[in-house]
Design a protein around this motif. Sequence first.
Motif, short mmCIF file in Angstrom:
data_model
loop_
_atom_site.label_atom_id
_atom_site.label_comp_id
_atom_site.label_asym_id
_atom_site.label_seq_id
_atom_site.Cartn_x
_atom_site.Cartn_y
_atom_site.Cartn_z
N GLY A 138 54.67 104.24 -20.08
CA GLY A 138 55.17 105.56 -20.69
C GLY A 138 55.61 105.33 -21.77
N VAL A 139 55.86 104.30 -22.80
CA VAL A 139 55.94 104.02 -24.42
C VAL A 139 55.17 104.85 -25.00
CG1 VAL A 139 55.92 102.23 -26.05
CG2 VAL A 139 56.80 101.88 -23.97
N ARG A 140 56.24 105.78 -25.60
CA ARG A 140 56.27 106.44 -27.00
C ARG A 140 56.12 105.71 -27.93
NH1 ARG A 140 53.28 107.84 -23.18
NH2 ARG A 140 52.61 109.41 -22.69
N TYR A 141 55.31 106.85 -28.98
CA TYR A 141 55.96 106.20 -30.49
C TYR A 141 56.34 107.28 -31.81
CZ TYR A 141 53.62 101.70 -29.07
OH TYR A 141 54.14 100.66 -28.07
N ALA A 142 56.30 106.62 -33.22
CA ALA A 142 56.78 107.69 -34.09
C ALA A 142 56.43 107.71 -34.55
CB ALA A 142 58.18 108.29 -34.52
N PRO A 143 54.74 108.87 -34.90
CA PRO A 143 54.26 107.98 -36.35
C PRO A 143 54.41 109.35 -37.22
CG PRO A 143 53.28 109.42 -34.12
CD PRO A 143 54.47 109.68 -33.24
N ARG A 144 53.89 108.44 -38.53
CA ARG A 144 53.86 109.23 -39.46
C ARG A 144 52.93 109.08 -40.35
NH1 ARG A 144 57.97 110.64 -37.37
NH2 ARG A 144 60.23 110.53 -37.22
N LEU A 145 52.81 110.23 -40.93
CA LEU A 145 52.01 110.24 -42.16
C LEU A 145 52.23 109.18 -43.11
CD1 LEU A 145 49.39 112.16 -43.47
CD2 LEU A 145 51.24 113.82 -44.02
N THR A 146 51.03 108.78 -43.47
CA THR A 146 51.65 107.93 -44.66
C THR A 146 50.27 107.73 -45.62
OG1 THR A 146 51.25 105.63 -45.47
CG2 THR A 146 50.18 106.36 -43.82
N GLY A 147 50.08 107.51 -46.87
CA GLY A 147 48.68 108.06 -47.73
C GLY A 147 48.99 108.98 -48.56
N ARG A 148 49.96 109.64 -47.95
CA ARG A 148 49.53 110.79 -48.80
C ARG A 148 51.10 111.88 -49.04
NH1 ARG A 148 48.69 115.83 -47.28
NH2 ARG A 148 47.62 116.04 -45.37
N PRO A 149 51.65 112.58 -50.30
CA PRO A 149 53.10 113.29 -49.90
C PRO A 149 52.36 114.28 -49.31
CG PRO A 149 52.67 113.31 -52.17
CD PRO A 149 51.07 112.08 -51.39
N LEU A 179 49.91 108.65 -27.44
CA LEU A 179 50.21 107.90 -28.32
C LEU A 179 52.20 108.36 -28.58
CD1 LEU A 179 48.37 106.58 -31.04
CD2 LEU A 179 49.70 105.44 -29.62
N ALA A 180 52.08 109.54 -28.65
CA ALA A 180 53.34 110.34 -29.07
C ALA A 180 53.10 111.96 -28.52
CB ALA A 180 53.97 110.41 -30.23
N ALA A 181 53.15 112.72 -27.48
CA ALA A 181 53.31 113.41 -27.10
C ALA A 181 54.80 114.72 -28.02
CB ALA A 181 53.34 113.92 -25.86
N ASP A 182 54.28 116.28 -28.04
CA ASP A 182 55.20 117.53 -28.40
C ASP A 182 55.92 116.28 -30.17
OD1 ASP A 182 56.29 119.44 -28.56
OD2 ASP A 182 58.03 118.95 -27.64
N VAL A 183 55.21 115.92 -31.23
CA VAL A 183 56.50 115.11 -32.02
C VAL A 183 55.75 115.92 -33.68
CG1 VAL A 183 56.26 113.06 -31.67
CG2 VAL A 183 54.36 113.07 -33.13
N GLU A 184 57.57 116.02 -34.30
CA GLU A 184 56.55 116.10 -35.27
C GLU A 184 55.78 115.98 -36.59
OE1 GLU A 184 60.62 118.34 -36.75
OE2 GLU A 184 60.26 120.10 -35.18
#
Length: 111
Positions: free
Chosen positions: A12-23, A44-49
């Motif tokens: 049940g681990v969930r992560y905090a993904p982030r956009l990378t490679g462009r602003p 991987l991550a549900a209901d993240v911004e």
Amino acid sequence: MRGDNPRPDLYGVRYAPRLTGRPSTAAPARVTVVGRHCEAGDVLAADVELPADLRPGDLIAVPVAGACRLSMASAHHLVGRPPVAAVHDGTARLLVRRESFEDLRVRDAGL
């Protein structure tokens, strides 16, 4: 991410993904980030911004995926294991290269 990282499905681990490679200056949107194996446990991550202007080809980083990720990975659906990179002070260094289809094929004893 069952083949790359079974931890979300198993624990049940969930992560905090982030956009990378462009602003991006787009407003955030609530999204669910899934892996490439099209199965119910591949979340991987549900209901993240993430920025609302995400588009095909964007790179999403999943920091701190866990020390056991590589050792628990498999070639599920004949998809090679992902690379491992270290990032320090904005500089990335490849630690383990991506597993290719050729890597998988050479292990096949044939018929």
